[in-house]
Design an enzyme around this catalytic site. Structure first.
Site, PDB file in Angstrom:
ATOM      1  N   CYS A   2       0.845  -1.192   0.000  1.00 34.83           N
ATOM      2  CA  CYS A   2       0.000   0.000   0.000  1.00 34.83           C
ATOM      3  C   CYS A   2       0.887   1.253   0.000  1.00 34.83           C
ATOM      4  CB  CYS A   2      -0.944   0.101   1.182  1.00 34.83           C
ATOM      5  SG  CYS A   2      -2.087  -1.270   1.303  1.00 34.83           S
ATOM      6  N   ARG A  27       4.003  -0.228  -4.855  1.00 32.09           N
ATOM      7  CA  ARG A  27       3.740  -0.749  -3.507  1.00 32.09           C
ATOM      8  C   ARG A  27       2.434  -1.523  -3.425  1.00 32.09           C
ATOM      9  NH1 ARG A  27       6.872   2.096   0.358  1.00 32.09           N
ATOM     10  NH2 ARG A  27       5.481   1.311   1.947  1.00 32.09           N
ATOM     11  N   TRP A  74      -2.652  -2.817  -1.594  1.00 32.90           N
ATOM     12  CA  TRP A  74      -2.271  -4.219  -1.727  1.00 32.90           C
ATOM     13  C   TRP A  74      -3.106  -4.933  -0.681  1.00 32.90           C
ATOM     14  CZ3 TRP A  74      -0.149  -8.100   1.345  1.00 32.90           C
ATOM     15  CH2 TRP A  74       0.323  -9.216   0.650  1.00 32.90           C
ATOM     16  N   ASN A  98      -1.607   2.277   5.417  1.00 38.15           N
ATOM     17  CA  ASN A  98      -0.697   1.244   4.938  1.00 38.15           C
ATOM     18  C   ASN A  98      -0.323   0.398   6.146  1.00 38.15           C
ATOM     19  OD1 ASN A  98       1.458  -0.244   3.908  1.00 38.15           O
ATOM     20  ND2 ASN A  98       2.914   1.435   4.182  1.00 38.15           N
ATOM     21  N   GLY A  99      -0.517  -0.924   6.072  1.00 39.67           N
ATOM     22  CA  GLY A  99      -0.166  -1.779   7.204  1.00 39.67           C
ATOM     23  C   GLY A  99      -1.325  -2.671   7.598  1.00 39.67           C
ATOM     24  N   GLU A 478      17.034 -18.494  -7.011  1.00 41.85           N
ATOM     25  CA  GLU A 478      16.723 -17.124  -7.434  1.00 41.85           C
ATOM     26  C   GLU A 478      16.127 -17.108  -8.847  1.00 41.85           C
ATOM     27  OE1 GLU A 478      16.328 -14.405  -6.075  1.00 41.85           O
ATOM     28  OE2 GLU A 478      16.598 -12.871  -7.593  1.00 41.85           O
ATOM     29  N   LYS A 482      12.430 -15.731  -9.738  1.00 40.75           N
ATOM     30  CA  LYS A 482      12.183 -14.672 -10.728  1.00 40.75           C
ATOM     31  C   LYS A 482      11.167 -15.134 -11.761  1.00 40.75           C
ATOM     32  CE  LYS A 482      13.574 -11.795  -9.208  1.00 40.75           C
ATOM     33  NZ  LYS A 482      14.543 -11.434  -8.196  1.00 40.75           N
ATOM     34  N   GLU A 485       7.552 -15.449 -10.227  1.00 39.64           N
ATOM     35  CA  GLU A 485       6.874 -14.202  -9.856  1.00 39.64           C
ATOM     36  C   GLU A 485       6.527 -13.355 -11.082  1.00 39.64           C
ATOM     37  OE1 GLU A 485      10.799 -11.840  -8.144  1.00 39.64           O
ATOM     38  OE2 GLU A 485       8.851 -11.120  -7.540  1.00 39.64           O
ATOM     39  N   HIS A 501      16.255 -37.718  -4.973  1.00 42.28           N
ATOM     40  CA  HIS A 501      15.527 -37.930  -3.721  1.00 42.28           C
ATOM     41  C   HIS A 501      14.068 -37.494  -3.830  1.00 42.28           C
ATOM     42  CE1 HIS A 501      19.305 -39.066  -2.015  1.00 42.28           C
ATOM     43  NE2 HIS A 501      19.842 -37.983  -2.562  1.00 42.28           N
ATOM     44  N   LYS A 600       6.257  -4.177  -3.972  1.00 39.06           N
ATOM     45  CA  LYS A 600       7.707  -4.015  -3.836  1.00 39.06           C
ATOM     46  C   LYS A 600       8.174  -4.050  -2.388  1.00 39.06           C
ATOM     47  CE  LYS A 600      11.760  -3.085  -5.572  1.00 39.06           C
ATOM     48  NZ  LYS A 600      12.386  -4.272  -6.174  1.00 39.06           N
TER      49      LYS A 600
END
Ligand code: F6R
Length: 605
Positions: A2, A27, A74, A98-99, A478, A482, A485, A501, A600
C-alpha cells in the site's frame, strides 16, 4: 504494501495526488482512491485496479479541493474491490492506511455492539470509526492520538477532517512515512520517491510519531504527544530523477543498469589504487567474531544463502542463515560475539525489521545491507553497508540482488584479510577479479538475444526446474523465484544432487530444465545430474562459464557467461536468469514491473 500520499496546498491537489499515486503503484495495485475536502465535504473517488482507472474517473468528474489524501492498495483484509479501496471515510473523517491492524476484529465487534455500521471488509475502517467517535469530544490530534492507543499492529496513516479543512494528520507505527516541504505546500508520502516531482526536502517520521500538516507548516509529535523537531534532508539530483528512459520496463532498465551500479558499489568500498577495502568501524572486532548470522526474505534470503558459500570458503567464521519470518519466531541462543546481518533492498520488510528488533532486544550487534539508506532497517541497525544500486522500481529485484551479493562478497574479503584467513596474494587476486565484474556483467547482458530465443521454450511449458550445486544452488533458487513471480509459471529451484531424492519424478518429455554448471569442483557431478534429466526427456537449457564444454545435441540451448573465478560465478550466472524471466514474462504478456498479487515493499508480516 500500500502507498499513501497527502497534500496540503493553496491550490487544487487531485492531479498531484494522481501523479504521486502512479509513483507509489509499485507498492500495491489492487485498487486506488483519493479524498479531497471541498466546501466542507469529503469528496471520495475510488476504483478497483490501477491508478489510470482513477485518473479516468477524475477526468470525467474532476475533484476540487486544496487538501487531499490518496492511496494505492495491496489487499490484506477484504477482496480488492471498490468498497474495500481506500480512503475509508465517515461524514467527519477520511483515512488512508498502509499496514495491518491486528486487533481489528475485536474493535469491530466492540463498535458493532454500540450500533456502528461497517461498509467494507477492511481493518482500516475501524480507524475511521474510532476517530469519528473520538472527535465528538476531542480536537483532531487528540482524537487520532486516542485512537492509536487502541490499535495493535503496524501502520502509516493519512487523515483529513471535514470540519478542520486546513490540516492533514500523519502517523507512523512500523510502516514508513516521509514528510515533504515546499513553498505553500506540504506533503506526506509512503516514500520520498512519491514526493520527488514536488520537492527535494524530506523528513522521516520515527516510529510512534505523528505530524500535523497545513499548507504553510508541519509540526511533529512523539508518542506522548510532545512536540519534536525533525532534520530536513535534501535529496540529490540523482535521487530525484527516475524514469524508464528508452526501456520498455523498469525491470529491463534495472537489468541494464547493473554494470554501472556494481561499478559504483565497488568504487564506494574498494580503493581504486591501493586495493584497500574501506569498511571500518566493525561493531565487533573481526578477530572476535564467533559466528555470522545472515537473515533476509525472498531474493534477499537468496543473497544470504550465496554469501554463506563465500564466508565458508574464504573465512574461518561459522555461518548460519535464516528466512526472517522464521528467524523472528525461533528460540534462539543469542551470543554477543555473533554478528547478525540483515539483508534487504527496501529496508522496510516487516519480517526482516522484526528479526532485527529481536536481536536488538537481546543486545547483540546488528548490521544491515540495504539499498534504501534512510529506511527503518538501516536506521535501527548498529552498522549499515549500503549497496548503492539506486532506486529499484520493478517489483522483481534485479540490480539490488546483484548489489547485495557484491557487498556481501566485499565484506567477506575484508573479514578474511583482516583475520588473516587468506593471504595477501589471494586477497589481491580476488580484488582484481572483483574489479572486472562490471565489464563481465556487461558482456552477459550483451547476449540478450540468445536469451530471447531460450524464452520461447517456456511458452508451452507446464513448469520448469532450475538446478545447480554449491554456490550455483542459491542462484537456481533465485532463477526459479524470478520466473514464477514474473510469468506465473511454476518453477522449482533445487540442488542438482537432490534430484534423485524425489524431484526427478517431475521430469517428463519436454520439461524445461535450466542447468547451472560453472567450471567449479562440482562441474562433472552437475553434468551427471544433467544426463539423468536428459535420459528422462527433460529439455536442457545449459548455462556455464566453461569455454571448453561444447554444447552437444542433447542440450536444447546453451548460454556462456564470462569466467572470472569460481567465487564470482554465482553473480554472473544470475544475469541470464534475470533476462530469461523478463523475456518469458514479456512473451506471455504479463505485467513485468507489477506482477499480480505482489508489491515491492512488504511492510506486513
Ligand atoms: C523478488 C523480490 C522479493 C524481495 C523480498 C524482500 O524478486 O524482490 O522476494 O526480495 O520481498 O524484500 P527486501 O529486499 O526489500 O527486504
Amino acid at each position: 504494501m500500500c502507498g499513501i500520499i497527502g497534500i496540503a496546498s493553496n491550490k487544487p491537489v487531485s492531479i498531484n495526488i494522481i501523479n504521486s499515486l502512479k509513483k507509489l503503484e509499485y507498492r500495491g495495485y489492487d485498487s486506488a482512491g483519493l479524498a479531497t475536502l471541498t466546501d466542507d465535504n469529503i469528496n471520495e473517488k475510488k476504483c478497483s485496479g490501477r491508478v489510470e482507472e482513477l485518473e479516468k474517473i477524475l477526468f470525467k468528474t474532476p475533484s476540487k479541493g486544496n487538501i487531499g489524501i490518496g492511496h494505492v492498495r495491496w489487499a490484506t483484509h477484504g477482496v480488492p474491490n471498490i468498497v474495500n479501496a481506500h480512503p475509508h471515510s465517515s461524514d467527519e473523517v477520511s483515512v488512508v492506511h498502509n499496514g495491518i491492524i491486528e486487533n481489528s476484529d475485536e474493535i469491530k465487534r466492540e463498535l458493532k455492539s454500540k450500533g456502528l455500521k461497517f461498509k467494507s471488509q477492511t481493518d482500516t475502517e475501524v480507524i475511521t470509526l474510532l476517530i469519528t467517535e473520538a472527535l465528538k469530544e476531542n480536537e483532531p490530534l487528540k482524537s487520532v492520538y486516542k485512537t492509536l492507543k487502541k490499535l495493535k499492529g503496524s501502520f502509516a496513516l493519512g487523515i483529513i477532517f471535514k470540519d478542520f479543512s486546513n490540516i492533514i494528520i500523519g502517523a507512523r507505527r512500523g510502516s514508513p512515512l516521509a514528510v515533504g516541504y515546499s513553498k505553500e505546500e506540504n506533503y506526506i508520502g509512503s516514500d520520498s520517491y512519491a514526493l520527488k516531482s514536488m520537492t527535494n526536502k524530506i523528513s522521516y517520521l520515527d516510529d510512534g510519531e505523528l505530524c500535523v500538516l497545513t499548507k504553510d507548516q508541519v509540526s511533529f509529535y512523539d508518542e506522548s504527544l510532545k512536540k519534536v523537531n525533525k532534520k530536513i534532508h535534501t535529496m540529490s539530483e540523482n535521487e530525484s530523477s527516475i524514469d524508464k528512459g528508452e526501456y520498455k520496463h523498469f525491470m529491463q532498465k534495472e537489468i541494464y543498469e547493473q554494470p554501472i551500479t556494481i561499478k559504483n558499489c565497488i568504487s564506494e568500498y574498494v580503493d581504486s589504487l591501493k586495493k584497500n577495502i574501506n569498511i571500518i568501524n566493525f561493531p565487533i572486532e573481526p578477530n572476535n567474531i564467533n559466528k555470522i548470522v545472515l537473515v533476509g526474505c525472498g531474493t534477499a534470503y537468496n543473497s544470504c544463502l550465496t554469501a554463506k558459500y563465500w564466508f565458508e570458503e574464504l573465512t574461518t567464521i561459522d555461518v548460519e542463515i535464516d528466512i526472517a519470518s522464521e528467524f523472528r519466531y525461533r528460540k534462539l541462543k543469542f551470543n554477543s560475539k555473533n554478528l547478525y546481518i540483515f539483508v534487504s533492498q527496501s529496508g522496510e520488510t516487516a519480517d526482516t525489521a522484526a528479526a532485527l528488533d529481536l536481536c536488538k532486544k537481546n543486545n547483540v550487534k546488528t548490521c544491515s545491507i540495504v539499498n534504501v539508506i534512510e529506511s527503518t532497517i538501516a536506521r535501527n541497525s548498529d552498522w549499515v553497508l549500503p549497496i548503492h544500486a539506486g532506486t529499484e522500481i520493478g517489483v522483481a529485484s534485479t540490480k539490488a540482488f546483484v548489489g547485495q551479493l557484491t557487498v556481501l562478497y566485499i565484506l567477506c574479503l575484508k573479514l578474511a584479510i583482516v583475520r588473516k584467513d587468506i593471504n595477501d596474494k589471494t586477497y589481491e587476486k580476488n580484488i582484481n577479479n572483483l574489479k572486472k565484474l562490471p565489464e563481465a556483467i556487461k558482456e552477459c547482458i550483451s547476449n540478450e538475444n540468445k536469451i530471447q530465443l531460450m524464452a520461447k521454450e517456456f511458452l508451452s511449458a507446464k513448469g520448469s526446474m532450475f538446478l545447480g550445486r554449491g554456490s550455483s544452488f542459491p542462484i537456481a533458487l533465485e532463477g526459479a523465484l524470478k520466473l514464477k513471480e514474473l510469468s506465473y509459471l511454476h518453477a522449482e529451484g533445487y540442488p542438482a544432487g537432490e534430484m534423485k531424492h524425489g524431484p526427478l519424478a517431475l521430469i517428463e518429455e519436454g520439461l524445461p530444465v535450466i542447468i547451472l554448471a560453472p567450471k567449479d569442483k562440482y562441474f562433472e557431478k552437475t553434468i551427471s545430474n544433467m544426463q539423468e534429466v536428459i535420459a528422462r526427456g527433460g529439455k536442457i537449457l545449459f548455462i556455464t562459464d566453461n569455454k571448453k564444454e561444447s554444447i552437444n545435441e542433447n542440450i536444447r540451448f546453451g548460454f556462456r557467461v564470462p569466467h572470472l573465478d569460481n567465487l564470482l560465478s554465482p553473480i554472473l550466472l544470475t544475469l541470464p536468469l534475470q533476462m530469461l524471466a523478463y523475456h518469458v514474462a514479456v512473451l506471455k504478456n504479463c505485467d513485468v514491473d507489477k506482477p499480480r498479487n505482489l508489491a515491492k515493499s512488504v511492510t506486513v508480516e
